[in-house]
Write an enzyme that holds these catalytic residues in place. Sequence first.
Site, PDB file in Angstrom:
ATOM      1  N   GLU A 134       0.833  -1.205   0.000  1.00 31.74           N
ATOM      2  CA  GLU A 134       0.000   0.000   0.000  1.00 31.74           C
ATOM      3  C   GLU A 134       0.866   1.252   0.000  1.00 31.74           C
ATOM      4  O   GLU A 134       0.644   2.194  -0.773  1.00 31.74           O
ATOM      5  CB  GLU A 134      -0.897  -0.009   1.227  1.00 31.74           C
ATOM      6  CG  GLU A 134      -1.598   1.300   1.528  1.00 31.74           C
ATOM      7  CD  GLU A 134      -2.005   1.386   2.981  1.00 31.74           C
ATOM      8  OE1 GLU A 134      -3.127   0.964   3.286  1.00 31.74           O
ATOM      9  OE2 GLU A 134      -1.209   1.874   3.810  1.00 31.74           O
ATOM     10  N   ASP A 172      -5.176  -3.115  -2.939  1.00 38.08           N
ATOM     11  CA  ASP A 172      -5.059  -1.668  -3.107  1.00 38.08           C
ATOM     12  C   ASP A 172      -3.653  -1.243  -3.505  1.00 38.08           C
ATOM     13  O   ASP A 172      -3.472  -0.337  -4.335  1.00 38.08           O
ATOM     14  CB  ASP A 172      -5.515  -0.929  -1.852  1.00 38.08           C
ATOM     15  CG  ASP A 172      -4.803  -1.355  -0.577  1.00 38.08           C
ATOM     16  OD1 ASP A 172      -4.095  -2.380  -0.594  1.00 38.08           O
ATOM     17  OD2 ASP A 172      -4.966  -0.659   0.441  1.00 38.08           O
TER      18      ASP A 172
END
Length: 403
Positions: free
Chosen positions: A88, A149
Amino acid sequence: MRIRIFTAALVAAAATLVSCSSEPDLAFSGSPTELPHAAIRPSASQDERDQALVDFYQAWKDEYVHDDCGDGAFQIYSPDAAYPFVSEAQGYGLTIAAMMSKADPDAKGLFDGLLTYVLDHPSTRTPDLMAAEQDSKCNDKAGGDSATDGDMDIAYGLLLADSLWGSDGDFDYRDLAGKRINAVKAKTVNTSSDLMLLGDWDTAMDAGLYATTRTSDWMPYYFGVFEAATGDDGWSTIADAHQQAVADLQNSDTGLLPDFARTTDDGIQAVSGKVLETANDGDYSFNACRVPWRLGTDALLTGAESSTTAARTIDAWFRATTDGDPGKVGSGYRLDGTAEDADPANAFWAPLAVSAMTDPDGQEWLDALWRKLAENDVERGNYYGDTIQLQVMILLAGRYLTV
């Protein structure tokens, strides 16, 4: 991103930071990027917004950019995550470096150093995705598989790099982006619901988790970009599924979405209790706090009705419940709006500045949010909130880059 922890021990274990104190003062060149569907913008001048942005960016680099792992690599350090280096953070770092390249002459070097680290840590399941977590010795942990993500931001960062610098140098950014986008679609999208999975480790063999999706991975602007980049119209189907899921899941009064939701025969609903991270997995907590930023970005750039409506609903509720005072935004809510933690955290109030730009009636609220952003300092150990805040400031300053 998996569970976040806030301990003095992790912060104290920080390795030597890459010092940016000797850098010259940064300044943007060129005109700001138009946000074609913004209803309002901060009243502060462009120069004021640019200066606040570069000041925060320089402090962020000093605090969170490391070179701990050799091989000419840089890493974004995340002391408040489960591990000091997570995918991330590297995805955030790549997009930030590309977007700040109009002000920072060292941005390409930072980008390539981060990319070196990303490529040094492929997922053990899917080589074109990144292993989600590494320890302080730069070793992959938790099975070496991916987190959705991180790879989505990495892919967007690569597309920006190709647009900015071309793909004829040390890295073929365009080819790397295409491979990552295709891997994201093949390995981190539920083939039944077309909603994002948690990572490439999340398979149909575990029906409960396979049906679970993280709302902060719902990045509708990226879906359209990925379709344009690859020519794969399957991304339109994915986008439609997420738009419907937002409409079905969003609390009609508050607009809040849960950190995690699950699809069943009866549709989609918030999870109950701890599913992956904490007992607040079904609440508006440290994952879903990014939703106003992600949906707001799509609203500002594409004007999509679903994203605009969702962002405005969240914005209107927060503006009303705080009497227009960003200092009253707490850091955790049940979906009905009951506050769980009144303490302010920039991971929660900063994203509201993006959704605020969609609301033509919220100029005073937006200006209050901007003032709070401009006055807030990077806080040692607060990687998550500070990095979200930086990306919000890029948008509000009109320095978000598109491809």
